[in-house]
Design a protein around this motif. Structure first.
Motif, PDB file in Angstrom:
ATOM      1  N   UNK A  24       0.879  -1.194  -0.019  1.00 34.99           N
ATOM      2  CA  UNK A  24      -0.065   0.078  -0.011  1.00 34.99           C
ATOM      3  C   UNK A  24       0.876   1.361   0.105  1.00 34.99           C
ATOM      4  N   UNK A  25       1.935   1.215   0.824  1.00 34.98           N
ATOM      5  CA  UNK A  25       2.770   2.517   0.705  1.00 34.98           C
ATOM      6  C   UNK A  25       3.589   2.546  -0.474  1.00 34.98           C
ATOM      7  N   UNK A  26       3.840   1.431  -1.140  1.00 33.22           N
ATOM      8  CA  UNK A  26       4.738   1.737  -2.441  1.00 33.22           C
ATOM      9  C   UNK A  26       3.472   2.069  -3.605  1.00 33.22           C
ATOM     10  N   UNK A  30       4.101   5.598  -5.454  1.00 28.11           N
ATOM     11  CA  UNK A  30       4.121   5.752  -6.946  1.00 28.11           C
ATOM     12  C   UNK A  30       3.169   6.810  -7.554  1.00 28.11           C
ATOM     13  N   UNK A  31       2.151   6.678  -6.891  1.00 28.84           N
ATOM     14  CA  UNK A  31       1.064   7.994  -7.148  1.00 28.84           C
ATOM     15  C   UNK A  31       1.634   9.262  -7.088  1.00 28.84           C
ATOM     16  N   UNK A  32       2.423   9.386  -5.851  1.00 34.02           N
ATOM     17  CA  UNK A  32       2.915  10.566  -5.286  1.00 34.02           C
ATOM     18  C   UNK A  32       4.150  10.902  -6.539  1.00 34.02           C
ATOM     19  N   UNK A  36       4.333  14.036  -8.832  1.00 36.86           N
ATOM     20  CA  UNK A  36       5.495  15.059  -9.003  1.00 36.86           C
ATOM     21  C   UNK A  36       6.100  15.151 -10.485  1.00 36.86           C
ATOM     22  N   UNK A  37       6.018  13.984 -11.205  1.00 40.09           N
ATOM     23  CA  UNK A  37       6.753  14.067 -12.573  1.00 40.09           C
ATOM     24  C   UNK A  37       5.954  15.012 -13.471  1.00 40.09           C
ATOM     25  N   UNK A  38       4.324  14.870 -13.277  1.00 40.67           N
ATOM     26  CA  UNK A  38       3.542  15.578 -14.163  1.00 40.67           C
ATOM     27  C   UNK A  38       3.701  17.276 -13.875  1.00 40.67           C
ATOM     28  N   UNK A  39       4.014  17.534 -12.433  1.00 44.40           N
ATOM     29  CA  UNK A  39       3.931  18.652 -12.003  1.00 44.40           C
ATOM     30  C   UNK A  39       5.390  19.511 -12.505  1.00 44.40           C
ATOM     31  N   UNK A  40       6.430  18.572 -12.494  1.00 42.58           N
ATOM     32  CA  UNK A  40       7.580  19.190 -13.335  1.00 42.58           C
ATOM     33  C   UNK A  40       7.766  19.464 -14.517  1.00 42.58           C
TER      34      UNK A  40
END
Length: 145
Positions: A24-26, A30-32, A36-40
């Motif tokens: 669940x943490x992984x 992955x979603x985070x 972040x990749x989209x924001x950058x």
């Protein structure tokens, strides 16, 4: 079931819960990372045009400052020329104008001089005669109320 088997089952359940929690943490990590990749990438897409506009603005401001600098240099030169002209005119015409003004004042004073006035006749006091009302100097009292 023996105590060893119960302990084995408990350990297996504990490891299953631990693995689910880690999974669940992984997934959330992955979603985070995706967000972040989209924001950058969005910031990169917007930063490039902003940087080019900022560069154009700085170039324009630099050219305007060059113009203002040349104008300021011209104004300084004009000011220096006006100061030099003023001092030249003052030194060339200042002294003679003062002399002409003093001469004119002296001539006017000499022409306008009159003979000394004759002494005023002595006034005599007539007993029993009063001064006109305008010269009495009486006080007017103002009514209260």
């Amino acid at each position: 079931m023996s105590g060893g088997e119960v302990a084995g089952i408990l350990v297996a359940v504990f490891w299953a819960i631990l693995v689910s929690f880690i999974a669940l943490v992984l997934v959330r990590l992955a979603q985070t990372l995706k967000a972040t990749t989209k924001l950058v990438s969005d910031v990169s897409e917007q930063a490039v045009p902003l940087l080019s506009e900022a560069s154009a603005t700085v170039r324009s401001a630099n050219s305007q400052l060059a113009r203002v600098d040349s104008i300021a240099a011209d104004v300084q030169e004009v000011t220096a020329n006006a100061s030099a002209l003023s001092s030249t005119v003052s030194s060339a015409f200042g002294g003679p104008l003062v002399k002409v003004a003093a001469f004119g004042y002296g001539v006017r004073r000499a022409i306008g001089r009159k003979p000394a006035p004759a002494p005023a006749p002595e006034r005599t006091v007539v007993i029993g005669k009063s001064l006109p009302s305008a010269r009495r100097g009486s006080r007017r009292t103002r009514g209260k109320g």
